[in-house]
Enzyme design. Structure first.
Site, PDB file in Angstrom:
ATOM      1  N   THR A 149      53.246  75.978  90.466  1.00  0.00           N
ATOM      2  CA  THR A 149      52.287  75.171  91.228  1.00  0.00           C
ATOM      3  C   THR A 149      52.227  73.746  90.716  1.00  0.00           C
ATOM      4  O   THR A 149      52.470  73.486  89.529  1.00  0.00           O
ATOM      5  CB  THR A 149      50.868  75.779  91.188  1.00  0.00           C
ATOM      6  OG1 THR A 149      50.030  75.076  92.109  1.00  0.00           O
ATOM      7  CG2 THR A 149      50.235  75.699  89.803  1.00  0.00           C
ATOM      8  N   ASP A 168      50.120  81.269  97.144  1.00  0.00           N
ATOM      9  CA  ASP A 168      50.073  80.519  98.396  1.00  0.00           C
ATOM     10  C   ASP A 168      48.790  80.927  99.087  1.00  0.00           C
ATOM     11  O   ASP A 168      48.492  82.118  99.233  1.00  0.00           O
ATOM     12  CB  ASP A 168      51.279  80.805  99.291  1.00  0.00           C
ATOM     13  CG  ASP A 168      51.404  79.722 100.360  1.00  0.00           C
ATOM     14  OD1 ASP A 168      51.767  78.585 100.013  1.00  0.00           O
ATOM     15  OD2 ASP A 168      51.098  79.995 101.540  1.00  0.00           O
ATOM     16  N   ASN A 199      49.381  72.183  91.928  1.00  0.00           N
ATOM     17  CA  ASN A 199      47.966  71.996  92.267  1.00  0.00           C
ATOM     18  C   ASN A 199      47.109  72.343  91.046  1.00  0.00           C
ATOM     19  O   ASN A 199      46.967  73.513  90.676  1.00  0.00           O
ATOM     20  CB  ASN A 199      47.623  72.900  93.464  1.00  0.00           C
ATOM     21  CG  ASN A 199      46.184  72.736  93.919  1.00  0.00           C
ATOM     22  OD1 ASN A 199      45.303  72.513  93.110  1.00  0.00           O
ATOM     23  ND2 ASN A 199      45.960  72.871  95.216  1.00  0.00           N
ATOM     24  N   HIS A 214      39.196  84.883  97.069  1.00  0.00           N
ATOM     25  CA  HIS A 214      40.543  85.317  97.445  1.00  0.00           C
ATOM     26  C   HIS A 214      41.474  85.265  96.236  1.00  0.00           C
ATOM     27  O   HIS A 214      42.213  86.201  95.953  1.00  0.00           O
ATOM     28  CB  HIS A 214      41.059  84.419  98.572  1.00  0.00           C
ATOM     29  CG  HIS A 214      40.938  82.939  98.305  1.00  0.00           C
ATOM     30  ND1 HIS A 214      39.810  82.377  97.738  1.00  0.00           N
ATOM     31  CD2 HIS A 214      41.810  81.920  98.473  1.00  0.00           C
ATOM     32  CE1 HIS A 214      40.011  81.075  97.588  1.00  0.00           C
ATOM     33  NE2 HIS A 214      41.212  80.774  98.036  1.00  0.00           N
ATOM     34  N   ARG A 215      41.414  84.182  95.473  1.00  0.00           N
ATOM     35  CA  ARG A 215      42.296  84.001  94.305  1.00  0.00           C
ATOM     36  C   ARG A 215      41.927  84.996  93.206  1.00  0.00           C
ATOM     37  O   ARG A 215      42.798  85.587  92.575  1.00  0.00           O
ATOM     38  CB  ARG A 215      42.185  82.555  93.819  1.00  0.00           C
ATOM     39  CG  ARG A 215      43.122  82.191  92.684  1.00  0.00           C
ATOM     40  CD  ARG A 215      43.297  80.681  92.546  1.00  0.00           C
ATOM     41  NE  ARG A 215      43.945  80.130  93.720  1.00  0.00           N
ATOM     42  CZ  ARG A 215      43.315  79.414  94.664  1.00  0.00           C
ATOM     43  NH1 ARG A 215      42.034  79.113  94.540  1.00  0.00           N
ATOM     44  NH2 ARG A 215      43.962  78.989  95.728  1.00  0.00           N
TER      45      ARG A 215
HETATM   46  P1  ITT Z   1      51.231  74.554  95.282  1.00  0.00           P
HETATM   47  O1  ITT Z   1      52.068  74.963  96.474  1.00  0.00           O
HETATM   48  O2  ITT Z   1      51.933  73.574  94.404  1.00  0.00           O
HETATM   49  O3  ITT Z   1      50.702  75.740  94.538  1.00  0.00           O
HETATM   50  P2  ITT Z   1      49.408  73.532  97.297  1.00  0.00           P
HETATM   51  O4  ITT Z   1      48.046  72.919  97.231  1.00  0.00           O
HETATM   52  O5  ITT Z   1      50.459  72.825  98.107  1.00  0.00           O
HETATM   53  O6  ITT Z   1      49.931  73.766  95.801  1.00  0.00           O
HETATM   54  P3  ITT Z   1      49.273  75.767  99.145  1.00  0.00           P
HETATM   55  O7  ITT Z   1      50.454  75.383  99.982  1.00  0.00           O
HETATM   56  O8  ITT Z   1      49.110  77.207  98.771  1.00  0.00           O
HETATM   57  O9  ITT Z   1      49.268  75.006  97.757  1.00  0.00           O
HETATM   58  O10 ITT Z   1      47.967  75.248  99.894  1.00  0.00           O
HETATM   59  C1  ITT Z   1      46.726  75.716  99.518  1.00  0.00           C
HETATM   60  C2  ITT Z   1      45.670  74.847 100.170  1.00  0.00           C
HETATM   61  O11 ITT Z   1      44.655  75.706 100.729  1.00  0.00           O
HETATM   62  C3  ITT Z   1      44.971  73.988  99.145  1.00  0.00           C
HETATM   63  O12 ITT Z   1      45.637  72.757  98.981  1.00  0.00           O
HETATM   64  C4  ITT Z   1      43.577  73.860  99.740  1.00  0.00           C
HETATM   65  O13 ITT Z   1      43.574  72.908 100.759  1.00  0.00           O
HETATM   66  C5  ITT Z   1      43.385  75.229 100.405  1.00  0.00           C
HETATM   67  N1  ITT Z   1      42.748  76.183  99.476  1.00  0.00           N
HETATM   68  C6  ITT Z   1      43.357  77.239  98.868  1.00  0.00           C
HETATM   69  N2  ITT Z   1      42.511  77.855  98.041  1.00  0.00           N
HETATM   70  C7  ITT Z   1      41.356  77.192  98.114  1.00  0.00           C
HETATM   71  C8  ITT Z   1      40.118  77.335  97.466  1.00  0.00           C
HETATM   72  O14 ITT Z   1      39.908  78.274  96.551  1.00  0.00           O
HETATM   73  N3  ITT Z   1      39.157  76.465  97.771  1.00  0.00           N
HETATM   74  C9  ITT Z   1      39.350  75.488  98.668  1.00  0.00           C
HETATM   75  N4  ITT Z   1      40.494  75.260  99.301  1.00  0.00           N
HETATM   76  C10 ITT Z   1      41.502  76.110  99.034  1.00  0.00           C
END
Ligand code: ITT
Length: 200
Positions: free
Chosen positions: A7, A70, A9, A181-182
């Protein structure tokens, strides 16, 4: 035991560390490993497919098992949007204040269950030889009427939990991780990793 998380993020990584991290388990991210420039093509049609793509791409380069998440927000009244496009929705660099207000505005006139939404998280662990295990976690809620709360990240300030009367940006990090969810996907993954002998 060190686990590499595929990740970029940092908010996700923080939550993943809060949920899984311990004296026995250390989580590192792509940047920590110097792998932030490896191209990951996220062209899957589901959260699970994309989680597998992230974990497998990095596992093949790193030569060790890799964990990926994801996730995203699924809004029923928007036909499931932003869904797997949650990070890219309205542009990756668009502020969440803008994205969140946009979703609230799109739901104008809808009440109660018509505002139903869920956060979904697919986790994958992939091994360099192609072996993969996955888990999924979901938390049900509604889109709030206003942006509220300073905790969490992304869409948390509009993800309203009717039974708590608060958004996931208003509850504590500890409470969010307990029900999110996580939290659910990672707790299930931890159990599977124990069976695999990858963690104690
Ligand atoms: P990586 O792929 O590098 O892990 P990313 O942010 O691009 O990072 P995703 O494609 O999985 O990851 O997108 C997840 C998005 O969904 C995230 O950027 C948020 O906008 C939203 N999201 C996921 N979990 C969340 C949470 O617990 N609270 C708020 N928003 C969330």
């Amino acid at each position: 035991m060190k686990i590499i998380v595929a990740t970029g993020n940092m908010n996700k990584l923080r939550e993943m560390r809060e949920i899984l991290g311990s004296d026995n388990v250390t989580l590192t991210c792509l940047k920590d490993e110097g792998l932030e420039n490896v191209e990951i093509i996220e062209d899957g049609k589901t959260f699970e497919e994309n989680a597998i793509k992230k974990a497998l791409t990095i596992a093949k380069v790193a030569g060790v098992p890799v964990l990926a998440d994801d996730s995203g927000l699924v809004v029923d009244a928007l036909g499931g949007e932003p869904g797997i496009y949650s990070a890219r929705y309205l542009g990756r660099d668009t502020s969440y204040d803008y994205k969140n207000q946009y979703i609230i505005d799109k739901l104008a006139g809808l009440e109660g269950d018509e505002r139903s939404a869920r956060f979904v998280c697919a986790c994958a662990v992939a091994w360099p030889d192609g072996k993969v295990i996955t888990t999924e976690g979901v938390i049900e809620g509604q889109i709030g009427f206003e942006i509220k709360g300073e905790n969490g990240f992304g869409y948390d300030p509009i993800f309203y939990l009717p039974e708590r009367g608060m958004t996931t940006a208003e509850i504590s990090a500890e409470d969010k991780n307990e029900i999110s969810h996580r939290g659910r996907a990672l707790t299930a993954m931890y159990e599977k990793l124990k069976q695999e002998g990858l963690v104690l």
